[in-house]
Design a protein around this motif. Structure first.
Motif, mmCIF file in Angstrom:
data_model
loop_
_atom_site.group_PDB
_atom_site.id
_atom_site.type_symbol
_atom_site.label_atom_id
_atom_site.label_comp_id
_atom_site.label_asym_id
_atom_site.label_seq_id
_atom_site.Cartn_x
_atom_site.Cartn_y
_atom_site.Cartn_z
ATOM 1 N N ASP A 22 47.967 30.760 38.148
ATOM 2 C CA ASP A 22 46.573 31.140 37.874
ATOM 3 C C ASP A 22 45.697 31.128 39.121
ATOM 4 O O ASP A 22 44.500 31.383 39.054
ATOM 5 C CB ASP A 22 45.970 30.268 36.767
ATOM 6 C CG ASP A 22 45.867 28.822 37.186
ATOM 7 O OD1 ASP A 22 46.326 28.484 38.301
ATOM 8 O OD2 ASP A 22 45.331 28.025 36.409
ATOM 9 N N GLN A 23 46.310 30.845 40.249
ATOM 10 C CA GLN A 23 45.543 30.882 41.512
ATOM 11 C C GLN A 23 45.927 32.098 42.333
ATOM 12 O O GLN A 23 45.451 32.263 43.454
ATOM 13 C CB GLN A 23 45.856 29.630 42.338
ATOM 14 C CG GLN A 23 45.386 28.357 41.677
ATOM 15 C CD GLN A 23 45.901 27.140 42.428
ATOM 16 O OE1 GLN A 23 47.034 27.132 42.897
ATOM 17 N NE2 GLN A 23 45.075 26.124 42.560
ATOM 18 N N ILE A 24 46.795 32.931 41.796
ATOM 19 C CA ILE A 24 47.227 34.119 42.525
ATOM 20 C C ILE A 24 46.221 35.237 42.277
ATOM 21 O O ILE A 24 45.941 35.596 41.142
ATOM 22 C CB ILE A 24 48.652 34.523 42.089
ATOM 23 C CG1 ILE A 24 49.634 33.393 42.434
ATOM 24 C CG2 ILE A 24 49.060 35.828 42.753
ATOM 25 C CD1 ILE A 24 51.058 33.637 41.989
ATOM 26 N N ALA A 25 45.650 35.732 43.357
ATOM 27 C CA ALA A 25 44.581 36.728 43.244
ATOM 28 C C ALA A 25 45.069 38.117 43.639
ATOM 29 O O ALA A 25 45.679 38.284 44.702
ATOM 30 C CB ALA A 25 43.403 36.328 44.116
ATOM 31 N N LEU A 26 44.775 39.092 42.795
ATOM 32 C CA LEU A 26 45.233 40.453 43.047
ATOM 33 C C LEU A 26 44.809 41.011 44.407
ATOM 34 O O LEU A 26 45.653 41.528 45.151
ATOM 35 C CB LEU A 26 44.776 41.387 41.912
ATOM 36 C CG LEU A 26 45.158 42.850 42.078
ATOM 37 C CD1 LEU A 26 46.661 43.045 42.156
ATOM 38 C CD2 LEU A 26 44.577 43.686 40.951
ATOM 39 N N PRO A 27 43.521 40.927 44.778
ATOM 40 C CA PRO A 27 43.142 41.509 46.079
ATOM 41 C C PRO A 27 43.929 40.877 47.217
ATOM 42 O O PRO A 27 44.362 41.565 48.141
ATOM 43 C CB PRO A 27 41.647 41.200 46.191
ATOM 44 C CG PRO A 27 41.186 40.941 44.803
ATOM 45 C CD PRO A 27 42.355 40.364 44.075
ATOM 46 N N ASN A 28 44.126 39.581 47.127
ATOM 47 C CA ASN A 28 44.866 38.901 48.182
ATOM 48 C C ASN A 28 46.320 39.344 48.210
ATOM 49 O O ASN A 28 46.893 39.554 49.278
ATOM 50 C CB ASN A 28 44.757 37.392 47.974
ATOM 51 C CG ASN A 28 45.228 36.611 49.182
ATOM 52 O OD1 ASN A 28 46.093 35.760 49.097
ATOM 53 N ND2 ASN A 28 44.679 36.921 50.335
ATOM 54 N N LEU A 85 42.011 35.992 36.631
ATOM 55 C CA LEU A 85 41.882 34.542 36.733
ATOM 56 C C LEU A 85 41.344 34.141 38.084
ATOM 57 O O LEU A 85 40.262 33.584 38.194
ATOM 58 C CB LEU A 85 43.258 33.904 36.519
ATOM 59 C CG LEU A 85 43.862 34.201 35.145
ATOM 60 C CD1 LEU A 85 45.335 33.871 35.126
ATOM 61 C CD2 LEU A 85 43.105 33.413 34.091
ATOM 62 N N ALA A 86 42.099 34.459 39.120
ATOM 63 C CA ALA A 86 41.671 34.072 40.463
ATOM 64 C C ALA A 86 41.149 35.286 41.218
ATOM 65 O O ALA A 86 41.709 36.361 41.145
ATOM 66 C CB ALA A 86 42.841 33.472 41.225
ATOM 67 N N THR A 87 40.059 35.088 41.888
ATOM 68 C CA THR A 87 39.531 36.151 42.738
ATOM 69 C C THR A 87 39.741 35.754 44.186
ATOM 70 O O THR A 87 39.855 36.583 45.061
ATOM 71 C CB THR A 87 38.028 36.359 42.483
ATOM 72 O OG1 THR A 87 37.836 36.396 41.093
ATOM 73 C CG2 THR A 87 37.575 37.682 43.069
ATOM 74 N N GLU A 88 39.816 34.453 44.378
ATOM 75 C CA GLU A 88 39.964 33.928 45.726
ATOM 76 C C GLU A 88 41.327 33.301 45.939
ATOM 77 O O GLU A 88 41.876 32.687 45.031
ATOM 78 C CB GLU A 88 38.882 32.878 45.995
ATOM 79 C CG GLU A 88 37.518 33.477 46.229
ATOM 80 C CD GLU A 88 37.508 34.533 47.309
ATOM 81 O OE1 GLU A 88 38.037 34.272 48.397
ATOM 82 O OE2 GLU A 88 36.966 35.640 47.072
ATOM 83 N N LYS A 111 41.555 43.647 34.029
ATOM 84 C CA LYS A 111 41.502 42.386 33.279
ATOM 85 C C LYS A 111 40.545 41.384 33.891
ATOM 86 O O LYS A 111 40.250 41.440 35.075
ATOM 87 C CB LYS A 111 42.904 41.768 33.208
ATOM 88 C CG LYS A 111 43.845 42.586 32.369
ATOM 89 C CD LYS A 111 45.122 41.832 32.073
ATOM 90 C CE LYS A 111 46.124 42.773 31.421
ATOM 91 N NZ LYS A 111 47.470 42.202 31.409
#
Lengths: 112, 112
Positions: free
Chosen positions: B9-15, A106-109, A103
DNA sequence: CCAATTGTTCAATTGATTTTGAACTAAGGA
DNA sequence: TCCTTAGTTCAAAATCAATTGAACAATTGG
């Protein structure tokens, strides 16, 4: 030139998560999924990495964690996702990661 | 004494994956799940950590990644899993991680 | 055979995370 | 108020992971 792959019972969940937690590697896995799990030659991922060396490093991490399988054919190396095996070990995990990574995101960071 | 929590919306999958990729934190999440998602006071996790300081560090990581929510009550802090929110963002992810982490787990360490 | 293509390995550097200990805050009970 | 409990913050040290560049190996096409 042997490429070591962990056996299914040597694949560890924390390690799989940590390895998937790198944005570059997650992008590689997402691209592999887009390509139906592979096989895909290394070079295909060059645009996701800063250099050939670095790509090699990340692909090795994925392989050593048991997330991918790599086989040499001629001068190329083809990578595939170890989907069935991973799904047997950690049901639903890879699918949910791939779906979420696919998808727009939204957030990457992270927020500090 | 404000505890910053990322917005959904600030939650990032990689993190999220990277933070869950640490064995100590994964154990904390598994324990939280065993306790039905919490709330659970920090002290409850002491046996999973080398020190109070270190526990505080790992709980902060979980909170900052958006995996848990912490609220202060008196001199205690209660942590809960942000299950619904995470499941909305990354459907099935937390469930599969918890299910896999809950099992006896074959390998804990990666193969080099 | 030579050159180009694909990709790896090694060692060095940089950078990020983890761990530790000391000092601290805030709330509650005696 | 004083002491205890519960947990945080800060800075230093130790550890670990990622990036870079140079050198290498193997295969293939000309």
């Amino acid at each position: 030139m042997f490429l070591p792959h962990p056996h299914a019972d040597q694949i560890a969940l924390p390690n799989v998560l940590a390895v998937l937690g790198d944005p570059t590697r997650l992008a590689i896995v997402a691209e592999l999924a887009r390509k139906n799990g592979g096989p895909v030659p290394c070079g295909h991922f060059m645009d996701l990495c800063s250099s050939k060396t670095n790509l090699s490093y990340h692909l090795a991490k994925l392989r050593e964690a048991g997330i991918t399988r790599t086989e040499a054919v001629g001068t190329s190396r083809f990578t595939t996702l170890r989907r069935e095996e991973l799904d047997r070990l950690f049901p639903g995990l890879l699918d949910s990661v791939i779906a979420a990574a696919g998808k727009p995101a939204l957030a990457t960071e992270p927020v500090r």
